[in-house]
Design a protein around this motif. Structure first.
Motif, short mmCIF file in Angstrom:
data_model
loop_
_atom_site.label_atom_id
_atom_site.label_comp_id
_atom_site.label_asym_id
_atom_site.label_seq_id
_atom_site.Cartn_x
_atom_site.Cartn_y
_atom_site.Cartn_z
N MET A 16 0.87 -1.17 0.00
CA MET A 16 0.00 0.00 0.00
C MET A 16 0.90 1.22 0.00
SD MET A 16 -2.74 1.25 2.89
CE MET A 16 -3.64 -0.26 2.86
N ASN A 17 0.61 2.17 -0.86
CA ASN A 17 1.39 3.40 -0.93
C ASN A 17 0.45 4.58 -0.73
OD1 ASN A 17 3.12 5.48 -1.39
ND2 ASN A 17 3.56 4.98 -3.51
N ILE A 18 0.70 5.34 0.32
CA ILE A 18 -0.11 6.52 0.62
C ILE A 18 0.80 7.73 0.49
CG2 ILE A 18 -1.50 7.67 2.37
CD1 ILE A 18 -1.93 4.79 3.53
N SER A 19 0.56 8.53 -0.53
CA SER A 19 1.45 9.66 -0.78
C SER A 19 1.19 10.81 0.17
CB SER A 19 1.30 10.15 -2.22
OG SER A 19 1.70 9.14 -3.11
N SER A 20 -0.07 11.21 0.33
CA SER A 20 -0.35 12.35 1.18
C SER A 20 -1.77 12.24 1.72
CB SER A 20 -0.20 13.65 0.39
OG SER A 20 -0.51 14.75 1.20
N MET A 21 -1.90 12.33 3.03
CA MET A 21 -3.22 12.34 3.66
C MET A 21 -3.43 13.69 4.31
SD MET A 21 -3.36 8.57 5.39
CE MET A 21 -4.91 8.91 6.16
N GLN A 22 -4.45 14.39 3.90
CA GLN A 22 -4.76 15.68 4.48
C GLN A 22 -5.53 15.48 5.78
OE1 GLN A 22 -3.52 18.56 3.29
NE2 GLN A 22 -2.44 17.26 1.84
N GLN A 23 -5.86 16.58 6.44
CA GLN A 23 -6.51 16.49 7.74
C GLN A 23 -7.81 15.69 7.68
OE1 GLN A 23 -6.37 20.47 7.44
NE2 GLN A 23 -8.48 20.88 7.05
N ASN A 24 -8.04 14.95 8.74
CA ASN A 24 -9.25 14.18 8.94
C ASN A 24 -9.46 13.14 7.84
OD1 ASN A 24 -11.19 13.78 10.87
ND2 ASN A 24 -12.74 14.94 9.79
N ALA A 25 -8.40 12.51 7.38
CA ALA A 25 -8.48 11.48 6.35
C ALA A 25 -8.17 10.13 6.96
CB ALA A 25 -7.48 11.79 5.24
N GLY A 26 -8.63 9.08 6.32
CA GLY A 26 -8.37 7.75 6.85
C GLY A 26 -8.26 6.71 5.77
N VAL A 27 -7.45 5.71 6.03
CA VAL A 27 -7.36 4.52 5.20
C VAL A 27 -7.58 3.36 6.15
CG1 VAL A 27 -5.88 3.08 3.76
CG2 VAL A 27 -5.75 5.56 3.57
N PHE A 28 -8.63 2.59 5.92
CA PHE A 28 -8.99 1.50 6.82
C PHE A 28 -9.06 0.21 6.02
CE2 PHE A 28 -10.96 5.41 8.29
CZ PHE A 28 -10.41 5.51 9.56
N VAL A 29 -8.32 -0.77 6.45
CA VAL A 29 -8.32 -2.08 5.81
C VAL A 29 -8.73 -3.09 6.87
CG1 VAL A 29 -6.94 -3.80 4.61
CG2 VAL A 29 -6.53 -1.38 4.20
N GLY A 30 -9.77 -3.84 6.60
CA GLY A 30 -10.26 -4.81 7.56
C GLY A 30 -11.64 -4.43 8.04
#
Length: 169
Positions: free
Chosen positions: A97-111
């Motif tokens: 998984m590659n996450i370049s940039s997460m701005q405020q109040n962002a999420g990546v949820f797996v599962g």
């Protein structure tokens, strides 16, 4: 004859370059986020900059002469009710998984994710904003930001946050 499914667990490679406030990367069989709050106020004369960039002969002025700066009233009421359920299996399989940039109040949820009560409030003053990318050039700029409020960024966040989560015993 009954066969049991075979599970292959692969190594997970995570690459996260930038995460802003109140952001999350949750990877797992069961992710529970409950009552996460973030509040911020920032004054930045000069913002972020990408790599191999050139800044020359710039003038930046930021004046934030507030009488009251960012009063925060965060009186949350958290109510959590757990429901005990039969055990279950969650299988997550991926190689990267590659996450370049997460701005405020962002999420990546797996599962299997259960999220409640997540809030974020932010007030930002930037005389010069963010410059993303590589090999950027900024030359001979003048940036002025006057923010002379009597009360700056009043944040009132008094809410009731409820959640019902199933939990395997």
């Amino acid at each position: 004859m009954m066969t049991t499914p075979r599970t292959t667990w692969l190594p997970v490679q995570l690459q996260i370059d930038s995460v802003q406030s109140s952001s999350a990367v949750n990877v797992g069989g069961q992710n529970i986020v409950y009552g996460l709050s973030a509040h911020s106020k920032s004054n930045t004369g000069f913002g972020d900059l990408g790599s191999h960039s050139v800044i020359a002969y710039n003038k930046t002025l930021l004046n934030d002469a507030d009488a009251i700066d960012t009063p925060i009233d965060d009186r949350d009421v958290h109510v959590l009710a757990e429901h005990h359920a039969a055990p279950m299996e969650t299988h997550v399989a991926f190689q990267g998984m590659n996450i370049s940039s997460m701005q405020q109040n962002a999420g990546v949820f797996v599962g299997d994710s259960r999220i409640t009560g997540w809030d974020q409030h932010q007030k930002t003053n930037k005389a010069t904003g963010d410059v993303y990318g590589d090999h950027n050039e900024e030359v001979c700029n003048v940036n002025i930001n006057f923010d002379t409020d009597v009360i700056d960024a009043f944040i009132r966040d008094d809410d009731v946050k409820t959640g019902l989560f199933s939990r395997a015993d």
